[in-house]
Design an enzyme around this catalytic site. Structure first.
Site, short mmCIF file in Angstrom:
data_model
loop_
_atom_site.label_atom_id
_atom_site.label_comp_id
_atom_site.label_asym_id
_atom_site.label_seq_id
_atom_site.Cartn_x
_atom_site.Cartn_y
_atom_site.Cartn_z
N ASN A 30 0.82 -1.21 0.00
CA ASN A 30 0.00 0.00 0.00
C ASN A 30 0.85 1.26 0.00
O ASN A 30 1.94 1.30 0.57
CB ASN A 30 -0.94 0.02 1.20
CG ASN A 30 -2.02 -1.05 1.08
OD1 ASN A 30 -2.05 -1.82 0.13
ND2 ASN A 30 -2.91 -1.10 2.05
N ILE A 31 0.31 2.31 -0.57
CA ILE A 31 1.08 3.54 -0.75
C ILE A 31 1.53 4.14 0.58
O ILE A 31 2.57 4.77 0.67
CB ILE A 31 0.28 4.57 -1.58
CG1 ILE A 31 1.20 5.72 -2.02
CG2 ILE A 31 -0.94 5.06 -0.79
CD1 ILE A 31 0.56 6.63 -3.05
N LYS A 32 0.75 3.91 1.65
CA LYS A 32 1.12 4.49 2.95
C LYS A 32 2.42 3.91 3.48
O LYS A 32 3.14 4.54 4.26
CB LYS A 32 0.02 4.28 3.97
CG LYS A 32 -0.27 2.83 4.29
CD LYS A 32 -1.44 2.68 5.26
CE LYS A 32 -1.72 1.22 5.56
NZ LYS A 32 -2.89 1.06 6.45
N GLY A 33 2.75 2.66 3.10
CA GLY A 33 4.05 2.08 3.38
C GLY A 33 4.29 1.72 4.83
O GLY A 33 3.37 1.42 5.59
N GLU A 43 8.64 4.85 4.88
CA GLU A 43 8.81 4.64 3.44
C GLU A 43 7.47 4.40 2.77
O GLU A 43 6.61 3.71 3.32
CB GLU A 43 9.70 3.41 3.17
CG GLU A 43 11.15 3.59 3.54
CD GLU A 43 12.00 2.42 3.04
OE1 GLU A 43 11.47 1.61 2.23
OE2 GLU A 43 13.15 2.30 3.47
#
Length: 251
Positions: free
Chosen positions: A127-130, A134
């Protein structure tokens, strides 16, 4: 002259060998139970032993913490680990490498397989939230990420990998009771062996806190990531492995 490559645990003073161990025994808490905990720790090689904490769990189990001195030595030269054998890249470097080497987006399919419903690991990587400051793989513009989520049957994962034209398959396994993570991984690698030719299959990557990174070949996968892995670790490995065509035989 002492050999600095030979070490012992450190507790109160250097080289005293002191370690702390916790475990649960299927007995109600009383003095006999504490004696049993001390006896178990002694049989594990701790001497002397102190039971520093005991807490009854339910009606017939007790959780213990024991403190004692281990007599064993560790030779650091004999320790075997999987070292990172590829450079850690920035997101820009990953994107540039994918563009140069593939000329298209790198396709990643991720999932938790079997009955494992713990998506925190696969979500942290995909997922983009990482994770750990990161961004996840979805952030990389040259990666196309398909996160299938939890409790994905192995045949469904194989079929989706075929449909998506996956370059890599990421599987997270948190549930480890009765070695479920090992059984599921072996089932997955066998299924991909049947569905793909040796040169056609996607990279198979598994991760989870209880995996032994040394077992990749035994489990039939290309790479195992354990605790502390970040999206950047995985992205950098994907670029390295696909650019150099690093694939271990499955099975």
């Amino acid at each position: 002259m002492s050999n600095p490559r030979i070490v012992r645990p450190y507790g109160d003073t250097t080289g005293d060998g002191m370690v702390q161990v916790s475990f649960t025994l299927p007995v109600a808490h009383d003095k006999r139970a504490e004696g049993a905990a001390a006896q178990l720790a002694s049989k594990m090689g701790l001497d002397p032993v102190m039971v520093v904490h005991a807490k009854q769990i339910g009606t017939s189990h007790t959780f213990f913490v024991v403190y004692g001195a281990a007599k064993h030595l560790v030779n650091l030269d004999e320790v075997q680990v999987v070292e990172r054998d590829y450079p850690l890249l920035t997101s820009k470097e990953v994107n540039d490498a994918v563009k140069e080497n593939l000329g298209r987006k790198l396709v990643v399919v991720g999932a938790c397989i079997g009955t494992d419903a713990h998506t925190v690991g696969i979500d942290a990587i995909c997922n983009i939230k990482g994770f750990a400051g990161e961004k996840g793989l979805e952030y990389y513009r040259e990666l196309r990420v398909v996160n299938l989520g939890a409790q994905v049957p192995v045949p469904d994962l194989v079929n989706r990998a075929v449909d998506e034209g996956a370059d890599a398959v990421l599987v997270s396994q948190v549930v480890t009771q009765r070695d479920a993570h090992l059984h599921n991984t072996r089932e997955m690698s066998a299924a991909f062996r049947e569905a793909f030719g040796p040169q056609d299959r996607p990279l198979l990557i598994v991760g989870g806190p209880r995996f032994d990174e040394m077992m990749a070949g035994e489990l039939g996968v290309d790479r195992i990531f354990s605790r502390g892995t970040t999206p950047g670790d995985v992205a950098s490995y994907l670029v390295h492995a696909l650019a150099s065509d690093v694939k271990e035989p499955v099975g």
